[in-house]
Design an enzyme around this catalytic site. Structure first.
Site, mmCIF file in Angstrom:
data_model
loop_
_atom_site.group_PDB
_atom_site.id
_atom_site.type_symbol
_atom_site.label_atom_id
_atom_site.label_comp_id
_atom_site.label_asym_id
_atom_site.label_seq_id
_atom_site.Cartn_x
_atom_site.Cartn_y
_atom_site.Cartn_z
ATOM 1 N N ASP A 1 90.769 35.422 25.050
ATOM 2 C CA ASP A 1 90.129 34.165 25.378
ATOM 3 C C ASP A 1 88.889 34.516 26.171
ATOM 4 O O ASP A 1 88.657 35.686 26.470
ATOM 5 C CB ASP A 1 91.058 33.256 26.171
ATOM 6 C CG ASP A 1 91.134 33.644 27.639
ATOM 7 O OD1 ASP A 1 91.577 32.831 28.449
ATOM 8 O OD2 ASP A 1 90.751 34.787 27.982
ATOM 9 N N SER A 2 88.108 33.549 26.532
ATOM 10 C CA SER A 2 86.936 33.946 27.284
ATOM 11 C C SER A 2 86.968 33.391 28.683
ATOM 12 O O SER A 2 85.996 33.415 29.396
ATOM 13 C CB SER A 2 85.662 33.503 26.566
ATOM 14 O OG SER A 2 85.524 32.127 26.715
ATOM 15 N N GLY A 3 88.054 32.857 29.083
ATOM 16 C CA GLY A 3 88.188 32.382 30.460
ATOM 17 C C GLY A 3 87.232 31.261 30.761
ATOM 18 O O GLY A 3 86.484 30.811 29.916
ATOM 19 N N GLY A 4 87.265 30.742 31.919
ATOM 20 C CA GLY A 4 86.297 29.741 32.352
ATOM 21 C C GLY A 4 86.397 28.419 31.641
ATOM 22 O O GLY A 4 85.398 27.736 31.466
ATOM 23 N N PHE A 5 87.566 28.031 31.185
ATOM 24 C CA PHE A 5 87.718 26.684 30.585
ATOM 25 C C PHE A 5 87.595 25.621 31.655
ATOM 26 O O PHE A 5 88.312 25.630 32.634
ATOM 27 C CB PHE A 5 89.097 26.572 29.919
ATOM 28 C CG PHE A 5 89.165 27.242 28.593
ATOM 29 C CD1 PHE A 5 89.651 28.537 28.490
ATOM 30 C CD2 PHE A 5 88.721 26.609 27.442
ATOM 31 C CE1 PHE A 5 89.715 29.171 27.268
ATOM 32 C CE2 PHE A 5 88.786 27.238 26.216
ATOM 33 C CZ PHE A 5 89.277 28.518 26.134
ATOM 34 N N GLY B 1 92.512 24.357 32.192
ATOM 35 C CA GLY B 1 92.044 23.615 33.348
ATOM 36 C C GLY B 1 93.128 23.230 34.318
ATOM 37 O O GLY B 1 92.999 22.281 35.075
ATOM 38 N N ASP C 1 100.186 32.593 30.112
ATOM 39 C CA ASP C 1 99.625 33.853 30.607
ATOM 40 C C ASP C 1 99.352 33.677 32.091
ATOM 41 O O ASP C 1 99.149 32.563 32.555
ATOM 42 C CB ASP C 1 98.296 34.202 29.922
ATOM 43 C CG ASP C 1 97.134 33.455 30.552
ATOM 44 O OD1 ASP C 1 96.461 34.010 31.452
ATOM 45 O OD2 ASP C 1 96.937 32.281 30.192
ATOM 46 N N CYS D 1 114.694 47.828 33.742
ATOM 47 C CA CYS D 1 113.375 48.433 33.589
ATOM 48 C C CYS D 1 113.400 49.844 34.183
ATOM 49 O O CYS D 1 114.313 50.188 34.942
ATOM 50 C CB CYS D 1 112.294 47.583 34.258
ATOM 51 S SG CYS D 1 112.187 47.747 36.052
ATOM 52 N N CYS E 1 113.691 50.031 38.037
ATOM 53 C CA CYS E 1 115.020 49.769 38.593
ATOM 54 C C CYS E 1 116.020 50.844 38.206
ATOM 55 O O CYS E 1 116.989 51.078 38.916
ATOM 56 C CB CYS E 1 115.493 48.387 38.183
ATOM 57 S SG CYS E 1 114.517 47.087 38.989
ATOM 58 N N HIS F 1 108.075 46.536 36.642
ATOM 59 C CA HIS F 1 109.244 45.710 36.924
ATOM 60 C C HIS F 1 108.920 44.234 36.762
ATOM 61 O O HIS F 1 109.682 43.482 36.150
ATOM 62 C CB HIS F 1 109.780 45.952 38.333
ATOM 63 C CG HIS F 1 110.772 44.905 38.745
ATOM 64 N ND1 HIS F 1 112.082 44.905 38.307
ATOM 65 C CD2 HIS F 1 110.618 43.765 39.457
ATOM 66 C CE1 HIS F 1 112.697 43.828 38.756
ATOM 67 N NE2 HIS F 1 111.838 43.122 39.467
#
Lengths: 476, 324
Positions: B118-122, B151, B201, B241, B244, B269
């Site tokens: 994605d390009s971020g900054g929505f 947003g 995300d 994991c 651990c 972890h």
């Protein structure tokens, strides 16, 4: 600990077998070898699973007592020793007093003890404190507490203080070692001291036989006091060390192992090996990693070019890339063999390598000395060395080749110089991880070569291979 | 290559959406496997060119073409199926031409599972319902393969956050994946799944790792605290994991915030924790016991059942009543 010398080479160096260790009675380690240097109990940047992609699960590690001097109580509660605590159970452990990868500030040792620096600051470690700490770490072998605060600039007074204090510490260590149940099976190494004075070094080594009541308790020796740890050690040159190393080692019994921790550059490592040092550490590849360098010095004796480089020489379209590699001090030999690249090199006034006829050994040595003294200006003010390429260098931005052609490490098999450059450029944590993996792998390859060379009486050839590539890099 | 995603910033009351439970487009095909009988939670499969991802899914963030100090193999071991890169950052460094020369981002960073960029900054209609509605209607009309609810990760109050998500998922077509950006806290993930979100995300798990925090079932523990100095247990006894399996809290306490290895161990972890949480959510939906799962999860997370009001309200909106 059992150490057996299997072969002593006429050209210098010896092959040994280290076995009978407290935590690994049946494992045999071939020497000369490099310990894996650790910080806070872990190989720098490498979690246990990642470390095991590079080295064997039983390989020897080095843990400085300095790093655990605040954790005595925890280790006592834990009861299984520092390797286990650091998730490195299975590896054997050598405990040194100080961390060879960080400069030990000078002038802080006194009657109350040896000063060690932790995250919180300076701690004065007395003999009792040191032995209590070492016991909780459960080492396979360890250095006696020592005052090794000497280097090339130390005064006579400082050197004699260091030897006086250290002899006292050594005697107390021995006494303690004899009765400590927690140190049963651990091997004690005596320090080799005397600053940069051949006379003092020789006297100290001889005194170990004379002044100690019971020398059978000493299982090996640790060469110390030639530097105070950290990056400056890299600058020590083999020729200037030659007599000092000889003075310390010649008086010693041949059948006990000798260890020399420190950020020695590869040529100095060879000098030390030539004199009969058996155990080293991986502080140098760590140093290279920290400045985002990747070791590329040739370390395989049988071929001067790796497979990858051989095929590249034939492809004319790679000419320009090769020139970039020339400039980057990759240490690879290219121009001498290929008339096409020789022409390209001659266009650039700086690279003299193609025009030169093979020099005599004397001439090479003279040049090497000149180079050292002139202190080559470093491009872009980045610390680097003739043994490596710097991944921050912009010439790597579109390099689709690995860090080192023909290298079989995880990084070189999976990633390009361009990717590692990108990571270094944007300060990502993965950059030092991938570089440490490559550098440690290369370092281990180097030691395999050292053993091969000594076995076949060719240590001198290995030295000359590396030395000529260093000279080429410096001229480029 | 990357799943195309569109942002939503508003809707209008939508006519009844198509009732099909699957959809297909060149880069992505989506199929619902099971739905919760009470809430809007559903579990599905999203087929992408490099991998088929099980949803709901959490995507760890690898902004600059790397997962913060972890090797691709380690990210896979933590069971991540899809990770997030950032086209703005990567477009600047190392740049589009180089990525083309190398053969794409997958090859560059050696990640052979799915990648979302994605390009971020929505920016958006924000928390205003009517603006959201307008925007939603227009976007649905464009018939994108999936929808991203953006947003909402600027730290706005939770009681404004959940109604917006609820609104969006009510109006978005059921047969396409819904991705809510910037949601990473465990409680938020559970609530959003109940509200019908499929993908998330957040930088939270890897960022908090760098501060010395490890995620566990009832929140986080900060390994810098002295309490852990002689705690010889792993971070989580139930976790499988690599961290651990091999490291104790006591050891981590000695290196946390001091050595980079600590960052890597905690990141591994935390990502594994997020993956396990999402897996538990998916399994519970498949077996139609999602409601019980939510109840147990919240009871474990909030001592003495001190549930925040927004959590109670959000879950109630989808027929999950938290017992007091």
């Amino acid at each position: 600990m059992k150490f057996i010398v299997e072969h002593v080479s006429k050209q210098g160096g010896r092959i040994g077998k280290l076995t009978g260790l407290r935590s690994q009675p049946d494992v045999v380690h071939d020497t000369p070898l490099s310990l894996i240097s650790t910080v806070g109990g872990s190989a720098p940047h490498l979690t246990q699973d990642v470390l095991h992609l590079v080295v064997g699960k039983d390989s020897p590690v080095c843990v400085p007592a300095q790093h655990f001097s605040e954790h005595v109580k925890v280790l006592q509660s834990y009861r299984r020793g520092v390797a286990h605590f650091s998730a490195l159970q299975g590896h054997c452990v050598c405990v040194t007093a100080q961390d060879s990868s960080k400069v030990t500030p000078s002038g802080y040792n006194d009657k109350s003890g040896v000063s060690m620096w932790t995250y919180r600051g300076r701690q004065s470690v007395s003999i009792d404190k040191y032995m209590e700490l070492v016991e909780t770490m459960q080492p396979d072998w360890y250095e006696a507490l020592n005052d090794a605060d000497t280097d090339s600039a130390s005064s006579k007074k400082r050197v004699s203080k260091s030897t006086a204090m250290s002899m006292a510490y050594l005697k107390q260590c021995i006494d303690h070692h004899k009765v400590a149940k927690g140190l049963q099976g651990s091997a004690l190494f005596a320090p080799l001291l005397g600053g940069h004075s051949e006379g003092d070094r020789s006297r100290w080594s001889k005194s170990l036989a004379e002044k100690l009541e019971d020398t059978s308790i000493i299982s090996g020796y640790a060469l110390l006091g030639l530097h105070t740890n950290g990056p400056p050690t890299e600058k020590l040159e083999p020729e200037s060390m030659h007599n000092l190393i000889k003075a310390s080692i010649d008086p010693l019994p041949a059948d006990l192992p000798r260890q020399a921790a420190g950020m020695w550059n590869p040529l100095t490592v060879l000098k030390l090996a030539e004199h009969g040092v058996d155990i080293f550490d991986s502080a140098f590849p760590f140093l290279v990693t920290e400045r985002r360098g990747a070791l590329t010095f040739p370390c395989r004796l049988n071929k001067t070019l790796t497979d990858g480089e051989c095929s590249k020489n034939d492809k004319l379209e790679h000419r320009n890339k090769r020139l970039k590699v020339c400039e980057d001090n990759s240490g690879t030999k290219m121009c001498e063999d290929n008339p096409d690249t020789k022409m390209m090199c001659e266009e650039k006034p700086k690279t003299k390598m193609c025009e030169d006829k093979p020099k005599t050994k004397m001439e090479e040595e003279e040049n090497a000395k000149k180079e050292d003294k002139e202190n080559q200006p470093i491009r872009e003010k980045e610390a680097t060395s003739p043994y490596e390429i710097n991944l921050k260098d912009k010439s790597n931005v579109s390099q689709l080749e690995p860090l080192l052609a023909g290298c079989e490490c995880y990084t070189c098999k999976n990633f390009t110089r361009a990717y590692v450059h990108h990571l270094a450029n944007v300060n990502e944590l993965l950059a030092p991880v991938l570089l440490m993996m490559h550098n440690l792998h290369h370092w281990m390859d180097f030691f395999t070569s050292i053993r091969e060379a000594i076995k076949t009486d060719r240590l001198e050839d290995l030295r000359s291979l590396i030395e000529s590539s260093v000279l080429e890099s410096k001229e480029a | 290559m990357a799943a195309a995603a569109s942002t939503i910033s508003g809707t209008s009351a939508m006519a009844s959406a198509a009732v099909s439970s699957s959809s297909s487009s060149p880069a992505l095909s989506f199929r619902i496997l099971s739905e919760c009988s009470k809430s809007k939670a559903r579990t599905s499969l999203m087929k992408l060119p490099h991998y088929t991802v099980e949803l709901p899914m959490f995507m760890p963030v690898g902004t600059q073409g790397t997962m913060k100090g972890l090797l691709p193999g380690q990210v896979k071991d933590a069971k991540a199926q899809i990770i997030l890169g950032n086209t703005y950052h990567l477009g600047t460094r190392p740049g589009k031409d180089l990525l083309n020369d190398i053969g794409g981002l997958h090859k560059f960073m050696q990640w052979d599972r799915a990648l979302l960029t994605d390009s971020g900054g929505f920016q958006m209609g924000g928390l205003f319902p009517d603006l959201r509605k307008i925007s939603l209607e227009q976007l649905i009309a464009r018939d994108a393969p999936g929808y991203a609810i953006g947003g909402l990760s600027g730290g706005e109050e939770k009681d404004k956050f959940w109604p917006t998500v609820h609104l969006c998922t009510d109006h978005l077509p059921k047969n396409k994946p819904r991705y809510c950006m910037g949601v990473g806290f465990a409680v938020d993930l559970v609530v959003c799944c109940a509200l019908g979100v499929d993908m998330f995300d957040c930088v939270f798990p890897t960022r908090t790792a760098r501060f010395g925090c490890a995620l566990i079932d009832n929140g986080q523990i900060n390994l810098k605290a002295r309490d852990f100095a002689t705690d010889f247990r792993p971070i989580d006894e139930k976790c499988d994991c690599e961290t651990c399996k091999n490291y104790t809290r006591a050891y981590l306490h000695t290196i946390v915030t001091k050595e980079t290895v600590a960052c890597h161990l905690l990141s591994m972890h935390n990502i594994a924790y997020q993956m396990r949480l999402m897996k538990n959510i998916r399994e519970s939906i498949k077996e139609d016991r999602f409601v019980d799962f939510v109840q147990d999860f919240m009871a474990c997370y909030y001592k003495d059942q001190s549930y925040p009001q927004w959590v109670i309200d959000a879950l109630a909106a989808v027929n999950i009543i938290l017992k007091k």
